[in-house]
Design a protein around this motif. Structure first.
Motif: not given
Lengths: 412, 357
Positions: A311, A358, A361, A364, A408-409
């Motif tokens: 994070s 980054e 993310r 994911t 955050d997606a």
């Protein structure tokens, strides 16, 4: 070639076909743990993603929220096992000391003893002398202690036992199961099937055939096969195997029925699967296969837990800008060169962290695009290792404190 | 069709990244070794390290075979090429100079059929074996047989004989092996079979393989990261390997954090004694728009980093005490493998400069 590798026998992919732009769904862990109609939670995922820790944290949180929990772990780290009071591998659930029982819950933990579980199944199925005969057979000893699927199968067997026990005595109302560190997350779903098809397979029938089978099997093909097998593994192994099969024969039906029951238990709505992954390509690929497999087997998937996500603070300084600032940092005066080093170090760290964040993310988010209806919980990496109840509680808190909507997606 | 569908990757000059320091390149830690077995706890990156090691060895002009045995197609994914069959395929060749990497995905079924064909010329009986479920039985259920078949194929590649006509010989073989928890069992094929096959071809095959694995031509490297569980598992693995007489090579510490902060800075961060306003003015001087939030964020990252580094240093000390050579690879924030092979070449270079190849 007909004997294709088993592990990746082609399976159709399952997906939404086109990306949707709904916000990613969030796994509501507390709702899952509080749902009294769920009495089994199975944690699965590829090796090294933190399955054991996640299952222990879920179990502890459920217990401290008032459930009567038993957690079945496979191979916990030594210190974690110690803090849970399960150093002894005795195949029996033991109460975990020092949990907060004010909500009326309890937590028992146990570590799987695979050979012992197998022995107990044999003993429960066969007469004492037959059981003794089987347990002493060298082939049985090898199968029960090193067959590639035995651990998986015995974990599922133990789950079946714990479930039956819980329903009978009411001592537990939630079973949390960790799954063995398989090469692939899918292994453990296939293990019961594989073992029962082995015990009931053509080759086993063939081994028994000369003793009692129909004469038509005594063909040239059979002679050729026996000869080849003898050549390769030697006559003595074949003898052991025949003795094993002869003794095991009457148990075949029982084993197949048990494997079938386990499979049904996993499909039951009382069960919930939690797929565990790390934000790495391999782990997420395994998780994707697993999610799709659960779907096609009609098994209830609760969601995905992504462990150890990096994070970074939302301070608006991009990686690029941070590195550009490092370039502009030129020691102006001698007296503040220390601050320069610190500033440069912090900026580089920040850039490195943002790049990592980054990348994770993106990985994911790609998973979410392919599996839009899988609720997901993302856990930040902790800066210290977890080996006690406090650490597990911290993970439990993080699992319970997922934001209502994942901001955050990135989509699309 | 193969050539059209899949041409080998072509590497950077000399295969590895940036300024190859050939004159300053240290001597190899394991010069006479042909077989490098790479194991490690799940998730520590043993496939990545295996691939980087194969590249590094090839950069010495060697012909290298990179083998995988777990049916995961990790090599294909790392190098972004189609799934590998049971066949030695050219994977990477250098843009200049000599040295090539071939790859082979070994599955027990194919290894058994090849073995039967090579040694028994079974023909029709081979098919019958398959039909009667014997191949499946031998490769998935019969304990130990699967491992003997996998290591047996590696042995065959390392000791080419006249039965395999025209096969390539390799200067080095890198085996991406099963994880630490299973490695001693996997390599200790002899003991695994001992309770079962006391005589017969499988037994003698196991004996021959064991001779190679315990010889000076083999080393077993263990990959770890600087965290408690993997380091503990590495220590246990080394003990187990030594106990069974298998040769331990190096410990490869993977994903080492960047070291942008020196000891004093980290101590100051942990003690909370950093002068915020001076840091802020230095940052402002570098053109950064400094806010309280930004400063707090950067300092928080710094503290977390310092905590992690302390833990890493503790684990590093434990690794150093294991009594084997230690090689460290940095964590690449942008990931390794896939469409961008730069990261792999970089790790290969790090292995070279530390003497693993």
């Amino acid at each position: 070639m007909s004997a294709a590798p088993r592990a990746r026998r082609a399976r159709a992919r399952v997906g939404p076909l086109v990306a949707t732009h709904d916000p990613a769904r969030v796994l509501d862990v507390d709702a899952l743990l509080d749902d009294r109609s769920r009495s089994i939670i199975v944690c699965c995922g590829s090796g090294g993603v933190g399955k054991t820790t996640t299952s222990a944290a879920l179990a502890l949180r459920a217990a401290e929220r008032g459930r009567k929990v038993v957690v079945l772990t496979i191979d916990p780290a030594r210190r974690l096992a110690q803090s849970m009071g399960i150093e002894a591998l005795d195949n029996t659930p033991r109460p975990v000391p020092d949990i907060d029982a004010t909500a009326g819950g309890s937590l028992d933990a146990m570590m799987l003893d695979m050979k012992r579980t197998f022995d107990e199944v044999v003993q429960s199925q066969a007469s004492p002398e037959k059981a003794a005969q089987i347990l002493a057979n060298p082939f049985y000893v090898a199968v029960s202690s090193s067959f590639a699927g035995t651990q998986e199968y015995m974990a599922m067997e133990k789950l079946g036992q714990l479930d039956a026990e819980a329903r009978r005595t009411g001592a537990h109302d939630l079973i949390v199961v960790d799954t063995p560190p398989s090469r692939s997350a899918l292994d453990f779903l296939d293990a019961p099937e594989r073992l029962s098809s082995f015990l009931d397979g053509k080759f086993m029938r063939l081994l028994l055939a000369p003793a009692r089978g129909p004469a038509r099997l005594m063909t040239a093909g059979f002679g050729m096969v026996t000869n080849a097998v003898t050549k390769i593994i030697g006559a003595q192994v074949l003898q052991d195997m025949k003795a094993f099969v002869a003794a095991f024969d009457t148990l075949f039906g029982g084993f197949r029925a048990r494997a079938q029951r386990t499979f049904e238990l996993l499909q039951d709505r009382r069960t919930a699967f939690v797929v565990v992954a790390a934000p790495e390509p391999d782990a997420l690929r395994e998780a994707a296969y697993f999610v799709e497999r659960l779907r096609s087997e009609d098994m209830p998937l609760a969601g995905l837990v992504v462990n150890r996500a990096s994070s970074a603070p939302a301070d608006g300084l991009t990686a690029h800008a941070a590195l550009a600032a490092v370039e502009r940092l030129r020691p102006a005066g001698r007296d503040d060169s220390e601050e320069h080093d610190l500033a440069a170090g912090l900026l580089r760290l920040h850039a490195d962290r943002l790049t990592l964040v980054e990348r994770e993310r993106t990985l994911t988010a790609r998973f979410a695009t392919s599996h839009p209806d899988v609720p997901t919980a993302v856990l930040p990496a902790l800066s210290t290792d977890v080996h006690d109840l406090d650490g597990l509680r911290r993970i439990g808190d993080l699992l319970g404190a997922q934001p209502a909507a994942r901001r955050d997606a990135p989509r699309g | 069709m193969w050539v059209a569908a899949h041409s080998a990757r072509s590497g950077a000059p000399g295969l590895y990244a940036r300024g190859v320091p050939s004159p300053s390149r240290p001597p190899e830690l394991f010069p006479g070794v042909q077989l490098h077995v790479v194991s490690g706890k799940g998730g520590t990156g043993k496939s990545t390290v295996s691939a980087a090691l194969a590249l590094a060895l090839a950069s010495r002009g060697k012909t290298v075979l990179l083998c995988e045995v777990e049916g995961r197609q990790g090599v294909a994914q790392l190098f972004d090429v189609p799934p590998l069959p049971y066949e030695e395929r050219l994977l990477v060749r250098p843009q200049a100079g000599s040295g090539e990497v071939y790859a082979l995905a070994i599955d027990p079924e194919s290894a058994l059929l090849e073995y039967l064909d090579m040694y028994y010329r079974l023909g029709r009986a081979g098919k019958a074996l398959d039909r009667f479920g014997v191949i499946e039985f031998a490769t998935t259920i019969a304990p130990g047989v699967r491992d003997v078949l996998l290591t047996g194929k590696v042995y065959e590649a390392a000791n080419r004989n006249s039965r395999n006509k025209g096969a390539r010989t390799y200067d080095a073989i890198v085996l991406d092996a099963p994880p630490t928890g299973r490695i001693a069992q996997f390599l200790n094929v002899n003991d695994e079979l001992a309770g079962l096959a006391k005589v017969g071809p499988i037994k003698s095959q196991a004996d021959t393989v064991t001779t190679l694995l315990r010889s000076e031509r083999t080393v077993i490297h263990l990959v770890t990261v600087l965290e408690e569980m993997p380091v503990q598992e590495t220590a246990d693995g080394i003990e187990e390997l030594r106990g069974t007489g298998l040769p331990v090579g190096a410990v490869v510490v993977n994903q080492v954090r960047p070291r942008d902060l020196d000891h004093d800075d980290r101590a100051a961060l942990l003690a909370g004694s950093v002068d915020r306003s001076r840091l802020g003015s230095v940052l402002t001087g570098a053109g950064v728009e400094v806010t309280d939030e930004l400063l707090a964020g950067l300092l928080d990252e710094g503290v977390q980093h310092a905590e992690r580094r302390d833990l890493e240093d503790g684990q590093r000390a434990l690794v150093r005490d294991l009594g084997v050579p230690v090689v460290e690879l940095t964590r690449l924030a942008s990931g390794v493998g896939g469409q961008d092979l730069g990261g792999l070449y970089e790790l290969a270079e790090q292995l070279c400069t530390q003497g693993l190849a």
